[in-house]
Motif scaffolding. Structure first.
Motif, PDB file in Angstrom:
ATOM      1  N   UNK A   1       1.149  -1.497   0.089  1.00 34.05           N
ATOM      2  CA  UNK A   1       0.009  -0.050  -0.158  1.00 34.05           C
ATOM      3  C   UNK A   1       1.087   1.333  -0.078  1.00 34.05           C
ATOM      4  N   UNK A   2       2.011   1.185   1.211  1.00 32.66           N
ATOM      5  CA  UNK A   2       2.983   2.479   0.914  1.00 32.66           C
ATOM      6  C   UNK A   2       3.339   2.214  -0.628  1.00 32.66           C
ATOM      7  N   UNK A   3       4.058   1.478  -1.379  1.00 35.47           N
ATOM      8  CA  UNK A   3       4.015   1.931  -2.779  1.00 35.47           C
ATOM      9  C   UNK A   3       3.649   2.591  -3.770  1.00 35.47           C
ATOM     10  N   UNK A   4       2.181   2.332  -3.284  1.00 40.14           N
ATOM     11  CA  UNK A   4       0.708   2.845  -4.250  1.00 40.14           C
ATOM     12  C   UNK A   4       0.537   4.074  -3.525  1.00 40.14           C
ATOM     13  N   UNK A   5       0.805   4.474  -2.479  1.00 37.79           N
ATOM     14  CA  UNK A   5       1.123   5.900  -1.607  1.00 37.79           C
ATOM     15  C   UNK A   5       1.936   6.521  -3.054  1.00 37.79           C
TER      16      UNK A   5
ATOM     17  N   UNK B   1       1.796  10.461  -5.176  1.00 36.10           N
ATOM     18  CA  UNK B   1       2.765  11.029  -4.406  1.00 36.10           C
ATOM     19  C   UNK B   1       1.157  11.716  -3.660  1.00 36.10           C
ATOM     20  N   UNK B   2       0.416  10.249  -2.513  1.00 37.21           N
ATOM     21  CA  UNK B   2      -0.327  10.704  -2.335  1.00 37.21           C
ATOM     22  C   UNK B   2      -0.068  11.621  -0.397  1.00 37.21           C
ATOM     23  N   UNK B   3      -0.274  12.494  -0.097  1.00 40.89           N
ATOM     24  CA  UNK B   3      -0.158  13.866   0.914  1.00 40.89           C
ATOM     25  C   UNK B   3      -0.906  12.476   2.070  1.00 40.89           C
ATOM     26  N   UNK B   4      -0.176  11.550   2.649  1.00 37.14           N
ATOM     27  CA  UNK B   4      -0.654  10.714   3.013  1.00 37.14           C
ATOM     28  C   UNK B   4      -0.405  10.536   4.405  1.00 37.14           C
ATOM     29  N   UNK B   5      -1.296  10.696   5.587  1.00 31.48           N
ATOM     30  CA  UNK B   5      -1.234  10.721   6.811  1.00 31.48           C
ATOM     31  C   UNK B   5      -1.229   9.070   7.216  1.00 31.48           C
ATOM     32  N   UNK B   6      -0.498   8.741   8.053  1.00 35.88           N
ATOM     33  CA  UNK B   6      -0.562   6.998   8.433  1.00 35.88           C
ATOM     34  C   UNK B   6      -0.666   6.685   9.878  1.00 35.88           C
ATOM     35  N   UNK B   7      -1.618   6.206   9.815  1.00 35.10           N
ATOM     36  CA  UNK B   7      -2.273   6.471  11.345  1.00 35.10           C
ATOM     37  C   UNK B   7      -1.817   5.234  11.960  1.00 35.10           C
TER      38      UNK B   7
ATOM     39  N   UNK C   1      11.633   3.380   5.453  1.00 34.90           N
ATOM     40  CA  UNK C   1      12.464   3.425   3.539  1.00 34.90           C
ATOM     41  C   UNK C   1      11.726   3.400   2.319  1.00 34.90           C
ATOM     42  N   UNK C   2      10.774   3.384   2.671  1.00 35.55           N
ATOM     43  CA  UNK C   2       9.484   2.933   1.258  1.00 35.55           C
ATOM     44  C   UNK C   2       9.126   4.785   0.981  1.00 35.55           C
ATOM     45  N   UNK C   3       8.402   5.250   1.778  1.00 38.50           N
ATOM     46  CA  UNK C   3       7.769   5.729   1.747  1.00 38.50           C
ATOM     47  C   UNK C   3       8.530   7.408   2.302  1.00 38.50           C
ATOM     48  N   UNK C   4       9.427   8.203   2.506  1.00 37.53           N
ATOM     49  CA  UNK C   4       9.838   9.755   3.454  1.00 37.53           C
ATOM     50  C   UNK C   4       9.024  10.340   3.798  1.00 37.53           C
ATOM     51  N   UNK C   5       8.333  10.577   3.152  1.00 40.13           N
ATOM     52  CA  UNK C   5       7.517  12.181   3.095  1.00 40.13           C
ATOM     53  C   UNK C   5       6.033  12.247   3.811  1.00 40.13           C
ATOM     54  N   UNK C   6       5.669  10.051   3.781  1.00 40.31           N
ATOM     55  CA  UNK C   6       4.108  10.007   4.776  1.00 40.31           C
ATOM     56  C   UNK C   6       4.267  10.210   5.855  1.00 40.31           C
ATOM     57  N   UNK C   7       4.263  11.008   6.173  1.00 39.69           N
ATOM     58  CA  UNK C   7       3.703  11.799   8.157  1.00 39.69           C
ATOM     59  C   UNK C   7       2.843  10.775   8.405  1.00 39.69           C
TER      60      UNK C   7
ATOM     61  N   UNK D   1      12.845   6.326  22.038  1.00 35.04           N
ATOM     62  CA  UNK D   1      13.472   5.423  21.241  1.00 35.04           C
ATOM     63  C   UNK D   1      13.185   5.008  20.102  1.00 35.04           C
ATOM     64  N   UNK D   2      11.757   4.966  20.223  1.00 31.86           N
ATOM     65  CA  UNK D   2      10.978   4.343  19.416  1.00 31.86           C
ATOM     66  C   UNK D   2      11.377   5.414  18.183  1.00 31.86           C
ATOM     67  N   UNK D   3      10.500   6.783  18.717  1.00 39.65           N
ATOM     68  CA  UNK D   3      10.623   8.314  17.578  1.00 39.65           C
ATOM     69  C   UNK D   3      12.251   8.604  16.566  1.00 39.65           C
ATOM     70  N   UNK D   4      13.702   8.262  17.545  1.00 45.49           N
ATOM     71  CA  UNK D   4      14.298   8.046  17.037  1.00 45.49           C
ATOM     72  C   UNK D   4      15.019   7.468  16.273  1.00 45.49           C
ATOM     73  N   UNK D   5      14.598   5.871  16.587  1.00 46.81           N
ATOM     74  CA  UNK D   5      14.966   4.920  15.324  1.00 46.81           C
ATOM     75  C   UNK D   5      14.509   5.554  14.335  1.00 46.81           C
ATOM     76  N   UNK D   6      12.815   5.536  14.305  1.00 50.61           N
ATOM     77  CA  UNK D   6      12.298   5.541  12.843  1.00 50.61           C
ATOM     78  C   UNK D   6      11.880   6.998  13.120  1.00 50.61           C
ATOM     79  N   UNK D   7      12.662   8.074  13.187  1.00 52.21           N
ATOM     80  CA  UNK D   7      12.093   9.364  12.650  1.00 52.21           C
ATOM     81  C   UNK D   7      11.169   9.857  12.466  1.00 52.21           C
ATOM     82  N   UNK D   8       9.958   9.302  13.300  1.00 48.15           N
ATOM     83  CA  UNK D   8       9.046   9.448  13.665  1.00 48.15           C
ATOM     84  C   UNK D   8       8.419  11.009  13.900  1.00 48.15           C
ATOM     85  N   UNK D   9       7.187  11.907  13.263  1.00 50.43           N
ATOM     86  CA  UNK D   9       7.095  12.617  13.560  1.00 50.43           C
ATOM     87  C   UNK D   9       5.691  12.835  14.819  1.00 50.43           C
ATOM     88  N   UNK D  10       4.640  11.252  15.715  1.00 50.19           N
ATOM     89  CA  UNK D  10       4.229  11.280  15.972  1.00 50.19           C
ATOM     90  C   UNK D  10       4.347  10.323  16.818  1.00 50.19           C
TER      91      UNK D  10
END
Lengths: 271, 271
Positions: free
Chosen positions: A137-141, A145-151, A193-199, A218-227
């Motif tokens: 699904x991430x490859x499709x997003x 070029x979807x401006x996607x929020x991943x929750x 890895x797949x979609x850098x721009x996803x929030x 730890x998780x925020x740092x490791x995966x460079x998460x927004x939230x």
């Protein structure tokens, strides 16, 4: 890593699901989209599965959040564990309906009026199925070029039994049962890895307060998460904490459902 | 053995359930009663449970059988796994209802007409809760001298983690996870000990045909059972075999549901 996941699943039906999702998205271009995962994943212990290890989740957080995202005008892709709660349907009590409870019948009438054209639902069972679908699904997003929020409200298993270590048939009775499980690839790393721009809005559930805050950071740092939204199993319906840019925002329920406040927070913070 | 089970559960709420069941039975004296268990049992891996091992069962066999027993005039005690299928309610599809599907709404109307006064429902989650309730219920059946049919359609876990071996909090990530599980006390032996006169219909599910027949014969002999119904996971909706007095009766589905044929068989065979 994706290779390893591919080896554990029956790819064809999942690729068909992804292809249908793409068709749906092509009919909803230029809209805000949230990809929302919900419910616990399953780890089969046998190839002809009688037993499985399950991660607890009713799907309530996901289903409730989906409704509030829809209210805010989002297109919602609801990727849920089969048999878990689903948006709108979750409000109905079948036992009350067959008891002809008037309040419940009234609720049913109201739910029939809800516009669900922006809701797309697709289900999973096993953790490997979950991972493979999310990747595809991430490859499709990305492609669209979807401006996607991943929750990511799913409770994803941390361990699984690889197919080649799995019993083919129901495990037979013996004095005791010893199981050895391997770590599940981390979906957050794969998404990044797949979609850098996803929030990404990720969730962390613990049962011990001391561990929760440490794990979030730890998780925020490791995966460079927004939230990251943290919660304790014991009071998850009443208290959560949202971590963003090095700060913890604590939230206590002051509405019917805390999910309403969570989605309001993201409405304010994500433009 | 009962001691060991007692140590694993919170007794008070279960004893309350049993006491309510007794009140119900006192209002239905001199009637044919079936005690029907349905759905899979859960084995928690942590005291603050995030993960559990589950035995697969939708509860369909139990829920369908309950309806046919009711049709034959039985009082039905339906002891089911929480969230599994329940008699009558199982026919409804909530998604279709909120889509205002006319056929489904018609079905709902019909189900509202069904007399359910002879149906008593009570639910469980964990395997130890299940065992303790069954034991206490059997003591009540014996006390009331009920001519009871015990129809064990539940998928009961074979292994569990004793409380003193269980992690208190969510198990944390590590390289791999090793679990050691102990055998669950056999409910058939316990029932036999408590109430000799109960007629037991037990179930055996396997995934391998060769093993199934052997396991049925062993179990029948060991627990001095009257009836055992065997089925393979793969075709359990279409084929079963009933073992009674050294003979296997094979049954193929020729009605809507094979449970209808099973209950007809017992109507003929148990007077």
């Amino acid at each position: 890593m994706i290779n390893l996941i591919e080896q554990q699943v029956d790819k064809q039906p999942i690729l068909q699901q992804v292809s249908k999702l793409k068709d749906f998205l092509l009919n909803h271009v230029n809209q805000k989209v949230v990809f929302l995962t919900s419910g616990g994943t399953s780890v089969p212990l046998e190839q002809n599965t009688v037993r499985s290890i399950e991660n607890f989740s009713s799907g309530l957080r996901g289903a409730a959040s989906a409704e509030y995202f829809l209210r805010e005008g989002f297109v919602v892709i609801y990727y849920y564990r089969d048999k878990c709660l689903r948006p709108f349907a979750r409000h109905l009590n079948v036992q009350k309906l067959i008891n002809a409870d008037q309040e419940e019948l009234e609720k049913l009438k109201q739910l029939q009026q809800v516009d669900r054209t922006k809701l797309y639902e697709v289900s999973y069972v096993s953790v490997m199925e979950y991972l493979y679908f999310v990747i595809k699904a991430m490859e499709i997003f990305k492609e669209l070029k979807l401006n996607i929020l991943v929750y990511l409200a799913s409770a994803v298993s941390d361990y699984y039994i690889p197919k080649n270590m799995m019993a083919q048939h129901k495990i037979q009775a013996q004095d005791k049962l010893e199981l050895e499980l391997m770590p599940v690839p981390k979906i957050l790393g794969l998404i990044r890895e797949i979609y850098q721009e996803a929030i990404i809005i990720s969730f962390k559930l613990e049962t011990d307060d001391d561990i929760l805050y440490k794990k979030i950071q730890e998780s925020m740092k490791k995966y460079n998460l927004e939230y990251c939204i943290g919660n304790l199993l014991q009071n998850r319906r009443d208290q959560i904490v949202i971590y963003n840019k090095g700060e913890f925002v604590k939230m206590e329920r002051n509405k019917d459902e805390i999910e309403e406040q969570i989605i309001e927070y993201f409405k304010q913070n994500i433009k």
